[in-house]
Design a protein around this motif. Sequence first.
Motif, PDB file in Angstrom:
ATOM      1  N   ASP A  85     -52.976  21.277  18.160  1.00 23.09           N
ATOM      2  CA  ASP A  85     -53.836  22.286  18.785  1.00 23.09           C
ATOM      3  C   ASP A  85     -55.129  22.467  17.994  1.00 23.09           C
ATOM      4  N   GLU A 167     -55.710  16.187  26.473  1.00 22.22           N
ATOM      5  CA  GLU A 167     -54.664  16.629  27.398  1.00 22.22           C
ATOM      6  C   GLU A 167     -53.313  16.029  27.025  1.00 22.22           C
ATOM      7  N   LEU A 170     -51.941  17.528  23.663  1.00 24.32           N
ATOM      8  CA  LEU A 170     -51.475  18.908  23.814  1.00 24.32           C
ATOM      9  C   LEU A 170     -50.224  18.993  24.668  1.00 24.32           C
ATOM     10  N   ARG A 171     -50.194  18.227  25.756  1.00 28.15           N
ATOM     11  CA  ARG A 171     -49.040  18.272  26.665  1.00 28.15           C
ATOM     12  C   ARG A 171     -47.766  17.822  25.951  1.00 28.15           C
ATOM     13  N   LYS A 176     -50.262  25.101  22.382  1.00 25.82           N
ATOM     14  CA  LYS A 176     -51.206  25.861  23.181  1.00 25.82           C
ATOM     15  C   LYS A 176     -51.765  25.002  24.311  1.00 25.82           C
ATOM     16  N   THR A 177     -52.376  25.667  25.269  1.00 27.00           N
ATOM     17  CA  THR A 177     -52.945  24.960  26.413  1.00 27.00           C
ATOM     18  C   THR A 177     -54.355  24.474  26.084  1.00 27.00           C
ATOM     19  N   LEU A 178     -54.826  23.544  26.901  1.00 26.35           N
ATOM     20  CA  LEU A 178     -56.195  23.072  26.746  1.00 26.35           C
ATOM     21  C   LEU A 178     -57.174  24.228  26.885  1.00 26.35           C
ATOM     22  N   GLU A 180     -56.774  27.319  26.124  1.00 24.83           N
ATOM     23  CA  GLU A 180     -56.763  28.161  24.927  1.00 24.83           C
ATOM     24  C   GLU A 180     -57.546  27.530  23.784  1.00 24.83           C
ATOM     25  N   GLY A 250     -58.564  22.607  34.359  1.00 21.39           N
ATOM     26  CA  GLY A 250     -57.898  21.442  33.812  1.00 21.39           C
ATOM     27  C   GLY A 250     -58.765  20.196  33.864  1.00 21.39           C
TER      28      GLY A 250
END
Length: 621
Positions: A85, A167, A170-171, A176-178, A180, A250
């Motif tokens: 992250d 992507e 992180l996935r 955390k999400t992209l 964030e 996204g």
Amino acid sequence: MTKWLTLSLIPLVALTGFVACDDSTQVSAPPDGGAPDAAASFDVLANPPTPAATAVGRGGAAATVDVRATLAAIEILKRGGNAIDASVAAAAVLGVTDPFSCGIGGGGFMVIYLAKENRFVTIDHREKAPKAQTPSLFYPGGQRLDTNEIIASGLSVGVPGTLRGWEEALRRYGKKTLGEVMQPGIFVAEHGFVVDSTFVDQTKRNQARFQRVSSARKLYLTDAGEPHAVGDLFKNPELGATYRKIAEGGTRVFYEGEVGQKIVDAVRQPPEANPPLRAGVMTMEDLANYDARVRLPVESTYRGHTVIGMPAPSSGGMTLAETLNILTPFSANGDRELHLHRYIEASRLAFADRNAYDGDPEYVDVPMQGMLSMGFADSRRAVITDKAGTGSAKAGNPYAFQSDPSPSGPPAQTPALDTSPGGATRETTHITVTDSEGNIVSYTFTIEFEGGSSIVVPGLGFLLNNELTDFDIPTDPNAKAANILEPGKRPRSSMTPTLIFKDGKPRIAVGSPGGSTIITTVGQTLINYFDFNMPLAQALAEPRVSERNIVVTPGTDTKSTAEPAFINSDIGAALKARGHQFVETAEIGAATGIQFNDDGTVTAVAEPVRRGGGSAMVVSP
């Protein structure tokens, strides 16, 4: 044949302005529907601390070329994110503050260590040639285009991979999400950052190119066509708005939506320029079909340590491994000059092999087993004498050391576009991060030449890469080589994100920008650390030399690029007496790294001077 893996995890083995010129570009408000509260929560980035080149502590660490990027990584770590992250958060900030070197218009390579699972993964998000891109486009009328005409054009733009890499990382491995982790980048883009001398110098080097292209001129130059001054507050709200769209919608916004369409339009119909830029052939299908690859890492050993690097289409891991393999039987024995002579010679030979055999493994049978074998290294070492080699080193024969030799045999050797014509320089950036769990990321990403293709996508605030110049583009349009352009192919890279382990424990993470000098920057740093017993901070700061088997004038000897402090040293003089020749350059690379200490602390390290000096931080000093 070297294979790629799309959905696998790799087991760990063998480890028992504002003085801005245009208000519409520089100070527009964020669009409705954005996430101002989330971005505003990173207001600590408005007043970052004075950069420090080293930091020692616990709880996680980060090092980059820019204090805001390093701080963003540390903030993400403090807020529960992991190293993956934090590395993406730092990268998003660097896309704002280091825009001539990297950004979402480019691509890169990430080497990751997952501590709980005790394994490495590598993520290749290198740019690709569009489906309709053929070598003939560089040879209108049968004549090769001038290099500078290729560099600044839609024709040089590869399909960007950066966001797909973020992507994927992180996935699979992030917490955390992209959306964030992009918030720090949004904050810096919208609130601005104070221009430093490095930013000004980079703008000046590309002033003529930016002046030529309307979208670049609008973003990066004043109304008078001049670079912004040191101390100006530079804002890029168009990039902030682009980041917001991606954070909210996204990566589909980029690869299938409105952002992607604007990229394709800019490539196929470049912004107004005088003289006009050549158009490229990228399509929305090219963007939609882009995917990142998870590949087997390159693994080798040196001085009892395991060296983990990036495989093809990066040549970094394999070239570094071959160089170290050649050096393995040699001992420094307190004779630093002799050992550096042997290192330079080993690098020269390894680069000859790199240029001959390395390419996209989905298009080329790279003889990886042979090139990494100690038997091949023995055959190459036998060439080295106590004097500098003469002429251009020829490639060796790794096929003799393959258990299943490729039927294609050695490819033809052709000259690579490996120099920096027209005053252009290759630039990149490197991020090194670790966290409290022991995860590590060594991440290098780029837009190729400093300033990329010169094309800022109108309305989006970022430069597009000119990565297709990393293919070999010989004078003869019919020449064949491992790194010749083909539709959908990824160009060979020199990016060398590297992890060093011993007895299953991390010792070093390191990487650097600098085109093909990346490999030698990492290599010399490791030689300094292992063979000359320097702490990482000193190993990274030492004067540099870079031997890449480059013959400046046909028929002459190769010349190593070196910094003035190296050339003018006693060792430089002694190496000249052995026959080494040098071409002076102001600086080589801008590395960052982390050293893992025996007491459980880590030392984060950045360049103290090069590129204005970098920034190293820890969570708990």
